[in-house]
Design a protein around this motif. Structure first.
Motif, PDB file in Angstrom:
ATOM      1  N   GLN A  37      13.433  38.505  16.472  1.00  0.00           N
ATOM      2  CA  GLN A  37      12.269  38.551  15.587  1.00  0.00           C
ATOM      3  C   GLN A  37      12.692  38.653  14.125  1.00  0.00           C
ATOM      4  O   GLN A  37      12.133  37.971  13.253  1.00  0.00           O
ATOM      5  CB  GLN A  37      11.368  39.729  15.960  1.00  0.00           C
ATOM      6  CG  GLN A  37      10.761  39.638  17.349  1.00  0.00           C
ATOM      7  CD  GLN A  37       9.791  38.472  17.487  1.00  0.00           C
ATOM      8  OE1 GLN A  37       9.191  38.021  16.515  1.00  0.00           O
ATOM      9  NE2 GLN A  37       9.653  37.968  18.709  1.00  0.00           N
ATOM     10  N   LEU A  38      13.700  39.478  13.836  1.00  0.00           N
ATOM     11  CA  LEU A  38      14.164  39.609  12.456  1.00  0.00           C
ATOM     12  C   LEU A  38      14.808  38.310  11.981  1.00  0.00           C
ATOM     13  O   LEU A  38      14.596  37.887  10.837  1.00  0.00           O
ATOM     14  CB  LEU A  38      15.149  40.775  12.331  1.00  0.00           C
ATOM     15  CG  LEU A  38      15.707  41.024  10.928  1.00  0.00           C
ATOM     16  CD1 LEU A  38      14.588  41.313   9.935  1.00  0.00           C
ATOM     17  CD2 LEU A  38      16.712  42.173  10.945  1.00  0.00           C
ATOM     18  N   THR A  39      15.595  37.681  12.855  1.00  0.00           N
ATOM     19  CA  THR A  39      16.207  36.407  12.471  1.00  0.00           C
ATOM     20  C   THR A  39      15.141  35.378  12.107  1.00  0.00           C
ATOM     21  O   THR A  39      15.234  34.691  11.081  1.00  0.00           O
ATOM     22  CB  THR A  39      17.081  35.878  13.626  1.00  0.00           C
ATOM     23  OG1 THR A  39      18.156  36.798  13.866  1.00  0.00           O
ATOM     24  CG2 THR A  39      17.665  34.515  13.293  1.00  0.00           C
ATOM     25  N   ALA A  40      14.106  35.294  12.944  1.00  0.00           N
ATOM     26  CA  ALA A  40      13.037  34.328  12.676  1.00  0.00           C
ATOM     27  C   ALA A  40      12.253  34.701  11.423  1.00  0.00           C
ATOM     28  O   ALA A  40      11.899  33.831  10.621  1.00  0.00           O
ATOM     29  CB  ALA A  40      12.105  34.247  13.885  1.00  0.00           C
ATOM     30  N   LEU A  41      11.991  35.995  11.229  1.00  0.00           N
ATOM     31  CA  LEU A  41      11.232  36.421  10.055  1.00  0.00           C
ATOM     32  C   LEU A  41      11.991  36.125   8.773  1.00  0.00           C
ATOM     33  O   LEU A  41      11.414  35.635   7.794  1.00  0.00           O
ATOM     34  CB  LEU A  41      10.916  37.916  10.164  1.00  0.00           C
ATOM     35  CG  LEU A  41      10.142  38.531   8.990  1.00  0.00           C
ATOM     36  CD1 LEU A  41       8.819  37.816   8.771  1.00  0.00           C
ATOM     37  CD2 LEU A  41       9.920  40.022   9.215  1.00  0.00           C
TER      38      LEU A  41
END
Length: 331
Positions: A37-41
């Motif tokens: 999720q952090l990578t995508a955000l």
């Protein structure tokens, strides 16, 4: 001194303390973090401000970032200097009066250094804390400091000796050698000397107090001193903005140097708050994300939506988004 760009509305701001840490064991653990999720955000956001420092600043990056986010600035509109963010005054009823937080703690004396455990790690109940507070308050009063009981782990102090005192945050000194972090003041040297003497008096006072024996019998760390933090005064009543969302799981694990727990806290944060902020970003809501290590804080946002920002995102997506831990290792 220029003022850093203002963050977006606090309700849309996620500020993450101890997103990374300087401990070699933490650095070694970073590549093992799986944070989809952090990578995508991060792929949808643009970095807008970096506050670069070092491991030896008195105010850690997340406290500097928090002060900026809520608008805690000097009367001239500039940020406060290192170790001079007046947290106690900002929360007090008379912000123009010098104030500070006194935290009861345990100083652990080792072969080569003295380390500190703060009150929130001591299983310090109100009964023990109140008794020690009552014993110390008259000594403080003799030196012009009025002590008020706020909680077992934090006492409020007010008085002129607390003006212009540079203090290390508990998040800096907790679990570490205290030698390099003692309160100092070039502007108020007499106040610095007074506090050191008061800390020495508290050490002797608490050692001879019945609470000391009671805690030893219970096999609890004795309280043998206090730490000063958040000292100073504000020249005007603060008109502060609400605080951003600040998850605490990474901080608790990092201060105990429990890196497996820290990794688990990151997994939970990624699946919950980070996923929520990503969903908001995908709905087109303006959001802000601030990631803080022990040296650096970096702020990201999906606003403004200008042509340059959109092109930057497109270019970044064409190159491929690196895993989130690559960003965390820069903090």
């Amino acid at each position: 001194m220029p003022v850093p760009p203002t963050a977006s509305e606090p309700s849309s701001h996620l500020l993450v303390p101890f997103a990374s840490a300087s401990d070699p064991a933490c650095r070694a653990a970073l590549p093992g973090l799986v944070l989809p999720q952090l990578t995508a955000l991060l792929g949808e956001l643009i970095p807008v401000y970096t506050d670069a420092g070092d491991d030896h600043s008195l105010s850690p990056p997340h406290e500097r970032a928090l002060a900026q986010a809520i608008g805690l600035l000097r009367a001239d509109g500039c940020p406060f200097g290192d170790g001079l963010i007046p947290w106690a005054a900002a929360e007090g009823a008379q912000p123009d009066r010098p104030q500070a937080w006194f935290t009861p703690c345990h100083f652990q004396v080792g072969m080569e250094q003295v380390t500190l455990l703060p009150g929130d790690q001591l299983d310090l109940a109100d009964g023990h804390a109140r008794a020690l507070f009552d014993a110390l308050a008259p000594y403080c009063a003799e030196d012009g400091i009025v002590l008020s009981y706020t909680s077992a782990a934090r006492w409020h102090a007010q008085g002129e000796p607390l003006r212009d005192i540079a203090c290390a945050s508990l998040d800096r000194v907790g679990g570490r050698s205290v030698e390099a972090w003692m309160a100092e003041s070039a502007a108020n040297p007499s106040g610095g000397r007074l506090l050191k003497r008061l800390q020495s008096e508290a050490q002797m006072l608490f050692y001879s107090h019945p609470v000391h024996d009671a805690r030893e019998v219970a096999r609890l760390h004795p309280v043998n001193g206090f730490w000063v933090s958040g000292a100073g005064a504000l020249g005007h009543p603060p008109a502060l903005r609400p605080r951003p969302t600040m998850p605490d799981g990474l901080r608790h694990a990092a201060l105990k140097a429990d890196w497996p727990a820290w990794q688990r806290a990151w997994t939970a944060l990624d699946a919950n708050e980070i996923a929520q902020w990503r969903a908001r970003a995908r709905r087109g809501e303006p959001i802000t994300l601030t990631l803080c290590g022990e040296r650096t804080a970096q702020r990201f946002t999906n606003a403004p939506q200008g042509t340059g920002a959109r092109l930057g995102r497109m270019f970044k997506n064409l190159l491929g988004q690196p895993p989130a831990w690559k960003t965390l290792e820069t903090l």
